[in-house]
Design a protein around this motif. Structure first.
Motif, PDB file in Angstrom:
ATOM      1  N   ASP A 113      95.008-117.837 128.143  1.00 35.64           N
ATOM      2  CA  ASP A 113      93.704-117.657 127.497  1.00 35.64           C
ATOM      3  C   ASP A 113      93.857-117.623 125.987  1.00 35.64           C
ATOM      4  OD1 ASP A 113      92.289-117.255 130.016  1.00 35.64           O
ATOM      5  OD2 ASP A 113      93.282-115.303 130.084  1.00 35.64           O
ATOM      6  N   VAL A 114      95.031-117.153 125.541  1.00 31.10           N
ATOM      7  CA  VAL A 114      95.317-117.023 124.112  1.00 31.10           C
ATOM      8  C   VAL A 114      96.704-117.590 123.839  1.00 31.10           C
ATOM      9  CG1 VAL A 114      95.714-115.404 122.209  1.00 31.10           C
ATOM     10  CG2 VAL A 114      93.862-114.978 123.848  1.00 31.10           C
ATOM     11  N   ILE A 115      96.810-118.400 122.780  1.00 29.98           N
ATOM     12  CA  ILE A 115      98.090-118.969 122.351  1.00 29.98           C
ATOM     13  C   ILE A 115      98.465-118.353 121.012  1.00 29.98           C
ATOM     14  CG2 ILE A 115      99.253-121.072 121.568  1.00 29.98           C
ATOM     15  CD1 ILE A 115      97.496-122.618 123.539  1.00 29.98           C
ATOM     16  N   VAL A 116      99.712-117.873 120.916  1.00 33.26           N
ATOM     17  CA  VAL A 116     100.240-117.320 119.676  1.00 33.26           C
ATOM     18  C   VAL A 116     101.345-118.251 119.180  1.00 33.26           C
ATOM     19  CG1 VAL A 116     101.368-115.355 118.576  1.00 33.26           C
ATOM     20  CG2 VAL A 116      99.691-114.972 120.408  1.00 33.26           C
ATOM     21  N   ILE A 117     101.183-118.772 117.971  1.00 32.18           N
ATOM     22  CA  ILE A 117     102.163-119.668 117.363  1.00 32.18           C
ATOM     23  C   ILE A 117     102.882-118.890 116.267  1.00 32.18           C
ATOM     24  CG2 ILE A 117     102.512-121.814 116.087  1.00 32.18           C
ATOM     25  CD1 ILE A 117      99.852-122.793 117.370  1.00 32.18           C
ATOM     26  N   ALA A 150      86.280-104.219 115.267  1.00 34.90           N
ATOM     27  CA  ALA A 150      86.854-103.530 116.428  1.00 34.90           C
ATOM     28  C   ALA A 150      88.376-103.617 116.445  1.00 34.90           C
ATOM     29  CB  ALA A 150      86.279-104.120 117.713  1.00 34.90           C
ATOM     30  N   ILE A 151      88.946-104.666 115.874  1.00 30.36           N
ATOM     31  CA  ILE A 151      90.403-104.816 115.876  1.00 30.36           C
ATOM     32  C   ILE A 151      91.077-103.701 115.088  1.00 30.36           C
ATOM     33  CG2 ILE A 151      92.313-106.254 115.038  1.00 30.36           C
ATOM     34  CD1 ILE A 151      90.661-108.704 115.773  1.00 30.36           C
ATOM     35  N   ARG A 178      92.910-109.317 122.645  1.00 32.63           N
ATOM     36  CA  ARG A 178      91.685-109.086 123.421  1.00 32.63           C
ATOM     37  C   ARG A 178      90.469-109.681 122.717  1.00 32.63           C
ATOM     38  NH1 ARG A 178      92.811-105.925 127.710  1.00 32.63           N
ATOM     39  NH2 ARG A 178      94.650-104.555 127.576  1.00 32.63           N
ATOM     40  N   TRP A 179      90.433-109.595 121.398  1.00 38.02           N
ATOM     41  CA  TRP A 179      89.318-110.213 120.668  1.00 38.02           C
ATOM     42  C   TRP A 179      89.365-111.728 120.796  1.00 38.02           C
ATOM     43  CZ3 TRP A 179      88.842-113.583 116.531  1.00 38.02           C
ATOM     44  CH2 TRP A 179      87.552-113.724 116.025  1.00 38.02           C
ATOM     45  N   LEU A 180      90.549-112.306 120.673  1.00 36.85           N
ATOM     46  CA  LEU A 180      90.678-113.761 120.783  1.00 36.85           C
ATOM     47  C   LEU A 180      90.264-114.259 122.178  1.00 36.85           C
ATOM     48  CD1 LEU A 180      94.055-114.280 118.919  1.00 36.85           C
ATOM     49  CD2 LEU A 180      91.813-115.107 118.174  1.00 36.85           C
ATOM     50  N   SER A 181      90.494-113.453 123.187  1.00 44.76           N
ATOM     51  CA  SER A 181      90.139-113.867 124.563  1.00 44.76           C
ATOM     52  C   SER A 181      88.669-113.646 124.873  1.00 44.76           C
ATOM     53  CB  SER A 181      90.983-113.086 125.576  1.00 44.76           C
ATOM     54  OG  SER A 181      90.604-111.727 125.600  1.00 44.76           O
ATOM     55  N   GLY A 182      87.936-112.986 123.953  1.00 47.14           N
ATOM     56  CA  GLY A 182      86.523-112.716 124.181  1.00 47.14           C
ATOM     57  C   GLY A 182      86.279-111.402 124.888  1.00 47.14           C
ATOM     58  N   GLU A 183      87.348-110.664 125.187  1.00 49.55           N
ATOM     59  CA  GLU A 183      87.201-109.383 125.884  1.00 49.55           C
ATOM     60  C   GLU A 183      86.676-108.295 124.969  1.00 49.55           C
ATOM     61  OE1 GLU A 183      90.143-106.139 128.028  1.00 49.55           O
ATOM     62  OE2 GLU A 183      90.727-108.251 127.995  1.00 49.55           O
ATOM     63  N   LEU A 184      86.955-108.444 123.666  1.00 48.83           N
ATOM     64  CA  LEU A 184      86.573-107.443 122.671  1.00 48.83           C
ATOM     65  C   LEU A 184      85.591-108.078 121.695  1.00 48.83           C
ATOM     66  CD1 LEU A 184      87.373-104.507 121.769  1.00 48.83           C
ATOM     67  CD2 LEU A 184      88.983-105.592 120.183  1.00 48.83           C
ATOM     68  N   ASP A 185      84.473-107.386 121.432  1.00 51.49           N
ATOM     69  CA  ASP A 185      83.491-107.858 120.456  1.00 51.49           C
ATOM     70  C   ASP A 185      83.868-107.384 119.060  1.00 51.49           C
ATOM     71  OD1 ASP A 185      81.935-109.128 122.392  1.00 51.49           O
ATOM     72  OD2 ASP A 185      80.853-107.266 122.853  1.00 51.49           O
ATOM     73  N   GLY A 208      89.078-121.271 123.945  1.00 48.62           N
ATOM     74  CA  GLY A 208      90.333-120.527 123.937  1.00 48.62           C
ATOM     75  C   GLY A 208      90.541-119.773 122.637  1.00 48.62           C
ATOM     76  N   GLY A 209      91.607-119.000 122.575  1.00 41.31           N
ATOM     77  CA  GLY A 209      91.933-118.248 121.371  1.00 41.31           C
ATOM     78  C   GLY A 209      93.297-118.626 120.844  1.00 41.31           C
ATOM     79  N   VAL A 210      93.454-118.627 119.517  1.00 41.73           N
ATOM     80  CA  VAL A 210      94.747-118.934 118.915  1.00 41.73           C
ATOM     81  C   VAL A 210      95.016-117.971 117.774  1.00 41.73           C
ATOM     82  CG1 VAL A 210      93.858-120.646 117.253  1.00 41.73           C
ATOM     83  CG2 VAL A 210      96.239-120.770 118.025  1.00 41.73           C
ATOM     84  N   LEU A 211      96.253-117.499 117.692  1.00 41.83           N
ATOM     85  CA  LEU A 211      96.726-116.665 116.597  1.00 41.83           C
ATOM     86  C   LEU A 211      97.925-117.352 115.973  1.00 41.83           C
ATOM     87  CD1 LEU A 211      97.114-114.006 114.935  1.00 41.83           C
ATOM     88  CD2 LEU A 211      98.441-113.134 116.894  1.00 41.83           C
ATOM     89  N   MET A 212      97.852-117.594 114.656  1.00 41.79           N
ATOM     90  CA  MET A 212      99.037-118.070 113.941  1.00 41.79           C
ATOM     91  C   MET A 212      99.625-116.893 113.180  1.00 41.79           C
ATOM     92  SD  MET A 212      99.760-121.322 111.391  1.00 41.79           S
ATOM     93  CE  MET A 212      99.714-122.469 112.789  1.00 41.79           C
ATOM     94  N   VAL A 213     100.937-116.671 113.405  1.00 42.63           N
ATOM     95  CA  VAL A 213     101.660-115.573 112.777  1.00 42.63           C
ATOM     96  C   VAL A 213     102.585-116.142 111.715  1.00 42.63           C
ATOM     97  CG1 VAL A 213     103.267-113.666 113.182  1.00 42.63           C
ATOM     98  CG2 VAL A 213     101.535-114.217 114.895  1.00 42.63           C
TER      99      VAL A 213
END
Length: 248
Positions: free
Chosen positions: A68-72, A163-164, A240-247, A108-113
């Motif tokens: 659901d979420v990809i972290v690069i 919320a994060i 959780r925010w990236l997946s839409g679970e958290l507003d 989907g959700g993506v986080l670049m670190v």
């Protein structure tokens, strides 16, 4: 959640007077990150950088089924775009970065670190600026070396309500560096390190995207940051925010 990157090979030359010899080793990072997210109840898969060519899905449906979420994290665009077949034999292959872009655009959700091989990276070699995914990130990526090395450390500060970062410390343990970016118009900067954006979030098509511009593990992430009691809730809430679970 799928973590992509956080692996490397080290080839060392040992010089002892007239004689020399070499040693090689393989290392993986991100153990603290994976442990924190699994401890928060997430199902986490890790695809090391050298496994992208063989393990990254070749069709979009398989990518959506995988995460659901990809972290690069700390892996450059070349690892996605230059497979052995394409580089050595000029074979037409699926565009892996294009698949991630479509994945996010479809919900989907993506986080670049941050790291030496994300955003622009060392000597600009990470090359993310000219990819389709760069246009979906909540920050602009430079085309030259974007590292900011901070050996004296900098303490991140929360600057946005979200919320994060709710109920996290206003000031976090120090970090030793980051990738310099600019927040895009319409995005939300939640934390800064000095004058630089550290945590920025935004929408991307039907999906969500986030940028954390420092490391999730050494060397920019200090032992104090990794041991901080806010480390797990911070990255848990980002995912959780990236997946839409958290507003917001």
């Amino acid at each position: 959640m799928l973590l992509i990157g956080e692996s490397w090979f080290v080839h060392s030359i040992h010089q002892k007077g007239f004689d020399s010899f070499t040693t090689s080793e393989y290392e993986e990072g991100g153990q603290e990150f994976v442990a924190a997210l699994r401890g928060a109840g997430h199902e986490v898969s890790h695809m090391p950088a050298h496994r992208i060519e063989s393990d990254f899905p070749r069709v979009a449906d398989d990518l959506r089924a995988l995460a659901d979420v990809i972290v690069i994290s700390d892996v450059g665009a070349n690892s996605f775009q230059l497979s052995h077949a394409t580089f050595a034999r000029s074979v037409v292959e699926p565009d892996r970065i294009g698949m991630i872009t479509d994945f996010v655009g479809a919900g989907g959700g993506v986080l670049m670190v941050g790291g030496y091989m994300t955003f622009a990276g060392i000597d600009g070699r990470a090359r993310w600026a000219d990819t389709t995914l760069a246009g979906l990130l909540p920050v602009t990526v430079r085309t030259r070396d974007d590292r900011v090395e901070l050996p004296a450390g900098v303490e991140p500060k929360v600057v946005g309500a979200h919320a994060i970062v709710a109920e996290l410390d206003a000031t976090w343990p120090p970090l030793l560096g980051l990738n310099r970016v600019e927040a895009r118009e319409g995005s939300k900067t939640l934390a800064v390190a000095g004058d630089d954006p550290l945590l920025v979030v935004g929408t991307a098509g039907a999906g969500r995207a986030a940028a954390f511009t420092s490391d999730l593990s050494p060397h920019w992430a200090t032992p104090a940051f990794l041991a901080w009691d806010g480390y797990r809730p911070l990255f848990d809430r980002i995912v959780r925010w990236l997946s839409g679970e958290l507003d917001d």
